[in-house]
Design a protein around this motif. Structure first.
Motif, PDB file in Angstrom:
ATOM      1  N   LYS A 117       0.856  -1.183   0.000  1.00 12.90           N
ATOM      2  CA  LYS A 117       0.000   0.000   0.000  1.00 12.90           C
ATOM      3  C   LYS A 117       0.891   1.232   0.000  1.00 12.90           C
ATOM      4  O   LYS A 117       1.822   1.341   0.815  1.00 12.90           O
ATOM      5  N   ALA A 118       0.626   2.172  -0.903  1.00 15.92           N
ATOM      6  CA  ALA A 118       1.454   3.380  -1.024  1.00 15.92           C
ATOM      7  C   ALA A 118       0.817   4.548  -0.297  1.00 15.92           C
ATOM      8  O   ALA A 118      -0.389   4.590  -0.064  1.00 15.92           O
ATOM      9  N   CYS A 141     -12.912  -3.203  -2.115  1.00 18.93           N
ATOM     10  CA  CYS A 141     -13.485  -3.400  -0.785  1.00 18.93           C
ATOM     11  C   CYS A 141     -12.679  -2.586   0.222  1.00 18.93           C
ATOM     12  O   CYS A 141     -11.636  -2.008  -0.097  1.00 18.93           O
ATOM     13  N   LEU A 142     -13.183  -2.554   1.435  1.00 22.64           N
ATOM     14  CA  LEU A 142     -12.475  -1.941   2.550  1.00 22.64           C
ATOM     15  C   LEU A 142     -12.200  -2.993   3.612  1.00 22.64           C
ATOM     16  O   LEU A 142     -13.003  -3.915   3.817  1.00 22.64           O
ATOM     17  N   ALA A 143     -11.073  -2.832   4.301  1.00 21.85           N
ATOM     18  CA  ALA A 143     -10.736  -3.739   5.397  1.00 21.85           C
ATOM     19  C   ALA A 143     -10.114  -2.942   6.527  1.00 21.85           C
ATOM     20  O   ALA A 143      -9.405  -1.951   6.302  1.00 21.85           O
ATOM     21  N   ALA A 144     -10.401  -3.374   7.750  1.00 26.27           N
ATOM     22  CA  ALA A 144      -9.764  -2.813   8.942  1.00 26.27           C
ATOM     23  C   ALA A 144      -8.656  -3.755   9.366  1.00 26.27           C
ATOM     24  O   ALA A 144      -8.862  -4.967   9.476  1.00 26.27           O
ATOM     25  N   VAL A 145      -7.472  -3.200   9.612  1.00 26.17           N
ATOM     26  CA  VAL A 145      -6.322  -4.033   9.925  1.00 26.17           C
ATOM     27  C   VAL A 145      -5.525  -3.433  11.073  1.00 26.17           C
ATOM     28  O   VAL A 145      -5.319  -2.209  11.131  1.00 26.17           O
ATOM     29  N   SER A 146      -5.126  -4.284  11.998  1.00 30.33           N
ATOM     30  CA  SER A 146      -4.207  -3.859  13.049  1.00 30.33           C
ATOM     31  C   SER A 146      -2.803  -3.810  12.467  1.00 30.33           C
ATOM     32  O   SER A 146      -2.372  -4.743  11.768  1.00 30.33           O
ATOM     33  N   LEU A 147      -2.094  -2.749  12.766  1.00 30.59           N
ATOM     34  CA  LEU A 147      -0.730  -2.603  12.245  1.00 30.59           C
ATOM     35  C   LEU A 147       0.302  -3.215  13.179  1.00 30.59           C
ATOM     36  O   LEU A 147       1.480  -3.267  12.840  1.00 30.59           O
ATOM     37  N   VAL A 154       6.098  -1.758   7.988  1.00 27.72           N
ATOM     38  CA  VAL A 154       6.117  -0.339   7.633  1.00 27.72           C
ATOM     39  C   VAL A 154       7.515   0.003   7.133  1.00 27.72           C
ATOM     40  O   VAL A 154       8.493  -0.125   7.874  1.00 27.72           O
ATOM     41  N   SER A 155       7.609   0.421   5.891  1.00 23.89           N
ATOM     42  CA  SER A 155       8.910   0.722   5.299  1.00 23.89           C
ATOM     43  C   SER A 155       9.291   2.178   5.566  1.00 23.89           C
ATOM     44  O   SER A 155       8.537   2.937   6.175  1.00 23.89           O
ATOM     45  N   ASP A 156      10.456   2.564   5.094  1.00 25.41           N
ATOM     46  CA  ASP A 156      10.859   3.975   5.117  1.00 25.41           C
ATOM     47  C   ASP A 156      10.955   4.500   3.689  1.00 25.41           C
ATOM     48  O   ASP A 156      11.665   5.452   3.407  1.00 25.41           O
ATOM     49  N   HIS A 173       3.822  -2.841   3.650  1.00 26.21           N
ATOM     50  CA  HIS A 173       3.736  -4.147   3.006  1.00 26.21           C
ATOM     51  C   HIS A 173       2.931  -5.098   3.886  1.00 26.21           C
ATOM     52  O   HIS A 173       3.168  -5.197   5.098  1.00 26.21           O
ATOM     53  N   PHE A 174       1.986  -5.780   3.265  1.00 25.61           N
ATOM     54  CA  PHE A 174       1.164  -6.774   3.961  1.00 25.61           C
ATOM     55  C   PHE A 174       1.508  -8.164   3.448  1.00 25.61           C
ATOM     56  O   PHE A 174       1.524  -8.402   2.227  1.00 25.61           O
TER      57      PHE A 174
END
Length: 337
Positions: A117-118, A141-147, A154-156, A173-174
């Motif tokens: 995801k960007a 669609c939509l989704a709720a996700v815990s990070l 989570v990249s830099d 990245h998932f």
């Protein structure tokens, strides 16, 4: 719900400079519990967005995403919001960065996410996110996700701009991350709240222009009495802010009195008018003060760099063409005083 979120309130909260830490402070103070759109107090919601934007546009990017996520969860009857959680709304869909959603075997209602995801603003400092994804049939669609789980990295990477750098809008990245679907396929853009929320983005743009205007006025008062040229720039700034405020007030009233109607035309009008007013403020702010504050005042320089980047959430001529198509198709301009 929070009361009016004023500049004085934000000062009393002593928000940290880091936007993620500042968002945490706002959530802890309950300042994220602003009214939902189209419930009779849309303007109050937008005033909160504008004041946060006037304080710090990178913080506003996170705050708007968080409050938008809460509104989406409420509108589409999503999962409960854990106390103290901080949400992102990541629904940009560049062709090379898409996330697939697949059912979790043996666990009805659960999904697994895979992909990149960007432009995930504030990702490193958030706890959860609403993300746009595509199911096995290719439907949006939509989704709720815990990070905070295995399978989320989570990249830099993904942000090189100077403007809005503090928003830390990076790639996420998932890899088989667990998620919960929200609503039905297509609900994200078909629900009334989509364009109601889209109009709220303009409140952030207007707030960014407001913050710059306040700084121009304060800086102009520090030296000798302003000459006619500087006063002319201040007059142009005042007129631009007034025009943007008027269209936002009108849009908020329309949304509150037409809560289930398609707000696309109203939202596009508000966004385009406020974009023009913000660009006017940017132009006159620099000309009013010259190079010195752009080079020697960190807060002013940052705001002047941030706002043009934030404004590019507008689709510029594409939005103008979309609005023109609506006017043409409806054959009813509704241009009246």
């Amino acid at each position: 719900m929070t009361e009016d979120l004023s500049s004085d309130t934000l000062e009393r909260l002593r928000l940290p400079a880091d936007p993620a830490a500042a968002l945490t402070r706002l959530v802890e103070a309950g300042a994220d519990r602003v009214p939902w759109p189209a419930q009779g107090r849309t303007l109050m919601r937008w005033r909160a967005l504008a004041e946060v934007a006037a304080h710090d546009l990178s913080l506003a990017k996170l705050y708007e995403g968080h409050t938008d996520a809460l509104a989406i969860l409420a509108e589409l009857h999503g999962p409960a919001v854990p106390p103290g959680s901080r949400w992102g709304t990541w629904c940009a869909e560049p062709p090379a960065a898409r996330v697939a959603m697949r059912p979790e075997e043996g666990c009805p209602g659960a999904m697994r996410l895979d992909g990149r995801k960007a432009w995930c603003s504030g990702a490193a400092g958030l706890t959860h996110a609403i993300v746009s994804v595509h199911d096995e049939e290719g439907r949006a669609c939509l989704a709720a996700v815990s990070l905070r789980q295995p399978g989320v990295r989570v990249s830099d990477e993904g942000w090189e701009a100077v403007g809005m750098a503090a928003s830390a809008s990076v790639d996420v990245h998932f890899d088989h991350a667990l998620a919960v679907p929200i609503g039905k396929p297509g609900d994200y853009v078909s629900r009334p709240g989509f364009w109601q929320g889209g109009a709220g983005i303009a409140a952030c743009w207007w707030g960014g222009a407001l913050g710059i205007s306040r700084q121009v006025l304060a800086l102009a008062a520090q030296g000798a009495k302003p000459d006619a040229h500087r006063l002319a720039h201040l007059g142009a700034i005042d007129a631009a802010l007034a025009g943007g405020a008027a269209v936002l007030q009108q849009a908020a009233h329309w949304i509150d009195t037409h809560p289930a109607d398609d707000a696309r035309r109203v939202a596009l009008n508000a966004r385009l008018v406020v974009e023009q007013s913000a660009e006017t403020v940017l132009r006159h702010a620099g000309r009013a003060l010259g190079a010195a504050p752009l080079c020697r005042d960190a807060r002013f320089a940052r705001a002047m760099a941030d706002l043009p980047v934030y404004l590019r959430q507008s689709h510029a001529e594409r939005d103008l063409a979309a609005l023109g198509q609506i006017v043409f198709d409806q054959r009813s301009a509704a241009w009246a005083l």
